[in-house]
Design a protein around this motif. Structure first.
Motif, short mmCIF file in Angstrom:
data_model
loop_
_atom_site.label_atom_id
_atom_site.label_comp_id
_atom_site.label_asym_id
_atom_site.label_seq_id
_atom_site.Cartn_x
_atom_site.Cartn_y
_atom_site.Cartn_z
N LYS A 102 -15.12 6.67 4.90
CA LYS A 102 -15.73 5.42 5.35
C LYS A 102 -17.25 5.54 5.24
O LYS A 102 -17.77 6.65 5.17
N THR A 160 0.97 12.68 3.14
CA THR A 160 -0.25 11.90 3.38
C THR A 160 -0.19 10.59 2.60
O THR A 160 -1.09 10.27 1.82
N PHE A 217 -2.86 5.33 5.05
CA PHE A 217 -4.26 5.46 5.47
C PHE A 217 -4.40 6.09 6.85
O PHE A 217 -5.50 6.37 7.29
N MET A 218 -3.27 6.31 7.54
CA MET A 218 -3.34 7.04 8.80
C MET A 218 -3.47 8.54 8.54
O MET A 218 -3.87 9.29 9.42
N ASP A 219 -3.10 8.95 7.34
CA ASP A 219 -3.10 10.38 7.03
C ASP A 219 -3.99 10.74 5.85
O ASP A 219 -4.58 11.81 5.82
N TYR A 220 -4.02 9.87 4.86
CA TYR A 220 -4.86 10.12 3.68
C TYR A 220 -6.28 9.69 4.03
O TYR A 220 -6.51 8.52 4.36
N VAL A 221 -7.19 10.63 3.95
CA VAL A 221 -8.55 10.34 4.44
C VAL A 221 -9.38 9.70 3.34
O VAL A 221 -9.93 10.37 2.48
N LYS A 266 -11.65 20.46 4.63
CA LYS A 266 -11.38 19.94 5.97
C LYS A 266 -11.72 21.02 6.99
O LYS A 266 -11.71 22.21 6.67
N PRO A 267 -12.01 20.59 8.20
CA PRO A 267 -12.55 21.53 9.18
C PRO A 267 -11.71 22.80 9.33
O PRO A 267 -12.25 23.90 9.36
N GLU A 268 -10.39 22.64 9.39
CA GLU A 268 -9.59 23.84 9.60
C GLU A 268 -9.75 24.84 8.46
O GLU A 268 -9.80 26.04 8.67
N PHE A 311 -19.36 8.12 7.00
CA PHE A 311 -19.20 9.55 6.70
C PHE A 311 -20.39 10.08 5.88
O PHE A 311 -20.55 11.28 5.74
N GLY A 348 -15.77 24.36 12.07
CA GLY A 348 -15.59 24.14 10.65
C GLY A 348 -16.02 22.77 10.16
O GLY A 348 -15.86 22.43 8.99
N GLU A 349 -16.59 21.99 11.06
CA GLU A 349 -17.04 20.66 10.64
C GLU A 349 -18.30 20.76 9.78
O GLU A 349 -19.16 21.60 10.04
N ARG A 399 0.83 -1.21 0.00
CA ARG A 399 0.00 0.00 0.00
C ARG A 399 0.87 1.26 0.00
O ARG A 399 0.52 2.26 -0.60
N ARG A 400 1.99 1.21 0.70
CA ARG A 400 2.87 2.36 0.71
C ARG A 400 3.36 2.66 -0.71
O ARG A 400 3.36 3.81 -1.16
#
Lengths: 814, 283
Positions: free
Chosen positions: A711, A701, A704-708, A770-772, A714, A649-650, A288-289
């Motif tokens: 799911k 990113t 999968f810990m960073d690239y959203v 993204k929220p920010e 959502f 910002g959500e 995957r990497r």
């Protein structure tokens, strides 16, 4: 399958087309009992692992492989110097002034993107190969890294390819109408810079290649997770220097592609070459990497879009300047994708003047290429966003503004100013249906009421048109036709060999449905074979929402040839004219219905050939190569309803409606599934997904810990409906549906969120929302469009400003 | 995604596990495996031996003992989240566990594994700090009890020595307190961008005592003592002002998903919301 097991002759339901049959593919896929490339094991098989560059741009000073070679279990280690005869990685695009750098299968002398392979390890097992990869020592001398497209085009830049003395790979202009006058005459010009971020296609199955070369037979078989087995076969033969007749490509199960496997990769050259070199089967399986680093990426454009408008909302012209980040090298279709973007900027509107200028830019990143929608999402995003911004600036409702500019059904076929001919559409019908389903007026009321309570509701609309059934051969680099061979076996079972290469589209089911209707048999009796170049006549593959409209039509046309042949034989046996034979419900009947012969008897008669008419070729097999006369143009309207938490910002998505028109529908279940997945993927871009390279060309990113990747939870439930406007381009009236959801949903979501915040003075927010980013857009708009306040002030100021905003916003909303 | 070579041991008793652990400098304890195995597959961690404590009986439990509730280190997040005992007597830990990862993660990941890993954005640290929990660790030398407030020493670092295994977490009963865990989820990893664990004791409309544990905001979870102090003896209208101190005195993390500025802002908003939720609850 619902009716499976029933004898063909009992098949009362003559119309399988249009039925919600469960997919034939599902039982084996859901149970995990079928085979992907990585599931295959061969006697004597060895494993390949690639050593990849940790730098985005560097000189390779030296590579030492001794330690790796010395590790027990290592069979061989090769570097770019060893593989200079393999490849290069092909680019299918030919256009004037296109700069095409040689694209080696292993980086040689210099690496130009993070993850570029520099050495190939072969070992007896995957663990040893992975250990050996760590023992390869490469001396890199880092070079200045080019990541920013605008800087890449400035005079003060390093070059990705020194020989071109520029990072500009090509320019492309598409124009129609008098754009200068349109903008001169405009009452209002709206413009917006929009960033279409870089995305990872993320097929569930990463790439995998298994190659077995048999030196005695001089035969190379390659199993690859690809969308284009035949084109790959041709390219492999070129890359490794074997006659094409010695190469066979097989695609076992392919776990999704989304365009990322519509390509020919260096690994598809190296792995077969390794097998030839070592005379052993060699397997490479992408982790995957690696998938994040070295499988093509999608999108990545900077768009300056302008719209010329009359006061009453009439569009006079659209202009866009687009920078497209191509990455370091051209993959198969890299330079094509921005051109598809240019093509679709007319949207579904009457726009009398258009000019699109595109610059393709080399950077030290992985190549971009086709990703679900491939150019059309970019165009639709530009058009649908600027439509909303235009409506807002004119003080018009975005729906009314769109309605004013849609062509009427009687205007079809509709030719755009840039030369596309849209086949058929009833845009208003889809729009009205979506408005009703969404309860548009009620949503607007809620929005107004919400502002009094500090609630920010937004409604987003996107009316889209896309281009499918790719395509007429003249408009595609490698031909845009498709093949289909229908063979009725002596037992009456039917084999379809299709040049399409489905990898999740369910065509084993839909193609069976359409053939079953034509032959009056059960779809369970039709077996669809694809993805084996030795079994299936040359084909193009599955991409660009072409499988059914082009590949399905080829199968349909081949079936017509067979029906003519069967009718001739039936007429001979029944003593009537071929024109008087009808085929259906498991029988071939003469006019009047008194004389008939069962399907099975007729088939057997064709094979035994004991009594055949003069000139009749025994057997029952027919092939058709279908050349589509035009593209098809599916369309529809999507509506999203959101609520934004202005404090964080959500974004909460509370309703999503899609009304799509893909022409006639063969299997509503599969069409809905395609729309569902498409919406999810398009929303993924709008809300969550982004590949971020930092200034050093490192991928921030890349996991999968960073690239959203979104799911299931959502999403809200999708409310889907459709209108049906058959296409005149093919006899089945189908258009294509694989990418519609992706194309429609991205601008729809951004329109909804920007709409929710328009009362706060927010005009545009770049994706992903993204929220920010949403929060910053709010605080920035509240502080007069300035940069966000410094951190020490922002918290309190924000609280004050959002209170102020909620108090004053009802007044300021137009 | 292929780990480096390692030995694997699955002892059946704690003492056997402690012996194995002491036998190798770079041995690692494997509990639920949710953090360690991915790190090994990326070769970011290359322990020469894994000591799998999953087959040691008696490390997964939730039971009462005097005024404490004891939780075995191998208790899964799912078991903590569903514990009737915890929900009745000390709900904060269960409320926190509900917010961890997804169903699959909660069914495999363990409380001991998570605390020992000390991920700066893990959820439990906020709760164990707010609860003044005690962490029981064993080595061949015997047992020692570490207060939660002393346990975390940095990003991925704790008081645990290489030869020690975390075996039990002890939390107090929290009768008459309102509790809440408010989390801003990272949409990719599921970790807390900000996680706020709150205990609130009210009497006569005034705040007797407020405890606030915060995770995700800094390299190490912390008690927001300024917030706590600002609330003592005040009515609930003090929440908003007190919450502005949520990140006082800590170095706030920033990354591509949430900058320092935004994370600090979230800490304030989520603290206020957690306090409001705790005040609204009747427990």
């Amino acid at each position: 399958m619902a009716k499976n097991g029933k004898a063909s002759s009992n098949s009362k339901a003559a119309h399988w087309v249009g039925k919600k049959l469960k997919r034939k593919e599902d039982p084996r896929l859901i149970q995990g009992i079928s085979h992907y490339t990585d599931d295959l094991k061969m006697a004597g098989m060895v494993y390949c692992v690639l050593v990849r560059s940790p730098h985005a741009h560097a000189e390779i000073k030296a590579i030492r492989t001794d330690a790796a070679r010395a590790l027990p279990g290592v069979v061989a280690v090769f570097t770019g110097e060893d593989t200079s005869a393999v490849g290069p990685v092909p680019c299918a695009m030919q256009m004037p002034d296109l700069k095409v750098p040689r694209h080696p299968v292993l980086g040689t002398g210099r690496v130009r993107y993070l993850g570029e392979p520099v050495a190939a390890i072969v070992a007896e097992d995957i663990y040893t190969a992975s250990d050996a990869a760590e023992l390869v020592e490469v001396d890199y001398e880092p070079l200045p890294v080019v990541t920013d497209m605008e800087k890449a085009l400035s005079s003060d830049t390093a070059y990705v390819h020194d020989q071109f003395k520029s990072n500009q790979a090509f320019t492309h202009t598409l124009k129609g109408g008098d754009i200068e006058t349109a903008f001169k005459k405009a009452d209002k010009v709206v413009s917006q810079r929009m960033i279409n971020q870089r995305l990872a296609p993320i097929a569930m199955e990463p790439r995998a290649v298994l190659a077995e070369y048999l030196p005695g037979e001089n035969r190379l078989t390659v199993w690859s997770s690809t969308q284009i087995p035949h084109l790959l076969k041709t390219q492999i033969s070129v890359m490794v220097g074997l006659p094409e007749t010695a190469v066979r490509v097989i695609t076992p199960e392919v776990g999704g592609g989304f365009g990322s496997k519509l390509n020919v990769y260096g690994e598809e050259g190296i792995v077969p070459w390794l097998s030839m070199k070592l005379s052993r089967p060699v397997k490479w399986n992408e982790g995957r990497r690696e998938n994040f680093l070295a499988t093509i990426h999608g999108r990545d454009t900077i768009n300056d879009v302008e719209l010329a408008l009359k006061k009453d909302g009439t569009i006079l012209g659209l202009r866009a300047r687009i920078l497209a980040d191509l990455g370091a090298y051209h993959q198969l279709l890299t330079p094509l994708i921005p051109q598809l973007t240019a093509l679709m900027h007319a949207g579904c509107y009457k726009i009398p003047a258009i000019r699109i200028d595109i610059v393709g830019v080399f950077t030290n990143k992985m190549s971009t290429d086709a990703y679900r929608g491939a150019g059309r999402p970019e165009a639709t995003y530009n058009v649908e966003r600027i439509m909303d911004i235009g409506a807002h600036e004119l003080g018009m409702d975005p729906v009314a503004f769109r309605q004013k500019n849609l062509p009427q059904p009687k205007e079809f076929p509709f030719t755009t100013i840039t030369g596309l001919t849209y086949d058929s559409a009833k845009y208003q019908e889809a729009l009205n249906k979506a408005l009703k389903l969404a309860g548009y007026d009620a949503l607007r009321k809620r929005q107004k009421a919400g502002l009094k309570n500090g609630k920010y509701y937004g409604v987003g609309v996107s009316t889209y048109v896309e281009i499918c059934a790719i395509g007429p051969s003249a408009a595609t680099p490698a031909g845009g036709w498709e093949s289909g061979t229908v063979r009725i076996e002596p037992t009456g079972k039917v084999t379809l060999l299709t040049g399409a290469s489905p990898h999740g589209q369910g065509e084993e089911t839909t193609f069976a449905q359409l053939i079953a209707d034509e032959l009056g048999i059960d779809p369970g009796d039709v077996n669809v074979i694809h993805g084996d170049t030795l079994a299936v006549p040359y084909g193009i593959g599955t991409f660009g929402s072409r499988g059914t409209a082009v590949g399905g039509t080829a199968a349909f046309m081949a079936t017509q040839k067979l029906k003519a042949k069967m009718s001739a034989l039936a007429a001979h046996l029944l003593g009537c004219k071929a024109a008087d034979i009808t085929i259906g419900r498991g029988r071939l009947s003469a006019k009047g219905g008194k004389k008939s012969i069962s399907f099975g008897e007729l088939v057997m008669a064709a094979y035994t050939a004991h009594s055949i008419p003069a000139g009749f070729e025994p057997g029952l097999e027919a092939t058709h190569f279908f050349e589509p006369p035009n593209f098809t143009f599916p369309f529809g309207t999507h509506i999203a309803s959101v609520e934004v938490d202005a404090e964080t910002g959500e974004v909460k998505i509370d309703k999503y409606v899609g009304v799509d028109d893909c022409g006639n529908v063969i299997n509503p279940l599969i069409v809905d599934g395609q729309i569902h997945g498409g919406i999810a993927q398009g929303m993924g871009q709008a809300m969550w997904e982004e590949l971020i390279y930092n200034e050093d060309g490192q991928l921030i990113t890349g996991s999968f810990m960073d690239y959203v990747i979104p799911k299931a939870h959502f999403f809200p439930e999708f409310t889907l409906d459709r209108t049906v406007t058959p296409s005149p381009v093919n006899p089945m009236g189908v258009k294509g549906v694989g990418e519609a959801g992706t194309i429609a949903s991205t601008p729809c979501m951004v329109n909804a969120v920007c709409d929710a915040l328009s009362s706060l003075g927010v005009r545009h927010i770049d994706m992903p929302l993204k929220p920010e980013r949403v929060w910053k857009a709010i605080t920035s708009a509240q502080s007069g469009g300035m940069e966000p306040l410094p951190p020490e002030l922002s918290s309190r100021a924000k609280r004050n400003s959002s209170e102020k905003a909620s108090k004053s916003s009802t007044r300021r909303r137009p | 995604m292929i780990p480096a070579n390692f030995d694997y041991e699955s002892p059946r008793t704690l003492s056997e596990a402690l012996d194995l652990l002491a036998s190798r400098e770079d041995a690692k304890v494997l509990a639920g495996g949710h953090s360690l195995l991915p790190a090994m597959k990326l070769r970011l961690a290359q322990p020469s031996m894994l000591v799998d404590i999953g087959r040691i009986g008696g490390l997964a439990y939730i039971r009462e003992s005097g005024d404490q509730i004891l939780i075995g280190a191998m208790t899964t997040h799912g078991e903590v989240a569903a514990s009737k005992l915890l929900l009745r007597s000390s709900p904060l830990l269960a409320q926190t566990a509900t917010e961890i990862g997804d169903t699959q993660v909660r069914n495999r990941g363990t409380i001991g594994g998570s605390l020992a890993q000390a991920h700066p954005s893990a959820d439990y640290p906020a709760a164990v700090l707010a609860l003044d929990a005690e962490l029981v660790v064993h080595s061949r030398k015997g047992e020692r009890v570490i207060p939660a407030t002393k346990f975390f020493t940095g990003m991925f670092s704790t008081q645990l020595h290489n030869d020690e295994i975390l075996t039990e977490i002890r939390v107090p009963r929290t009768p008459g307190e309102g509790t809440a865990y408010k989390k801003f989820h990272h949409p990719a990893s599921g970790y807390a961008v900000v996680g706020i664990a709150v205990r609130l004791k009210m009497s006569g409309g005034k705040i007797d005592n407020a405890v606030v544990g915060i995770t995700g905001v800094s390299e190490i979870a912390y008690r927001a003592t300024k917030v706590e102090n600002a609330l003592r003896g005040k009515p609930t209208t003090a929440f908003a002002d007190a919450a502005t101190h949520a990140a006082d005195g800590v170095e706030v993390l920033g990354d591509y998903f949430a900058s320092t500025e935004y994370r600090q802002h979230l800490a304030e908003v989520m603290t206020r919301r957690a306090l409001a939720q705790a005040a609204g609850g009747k427990r």
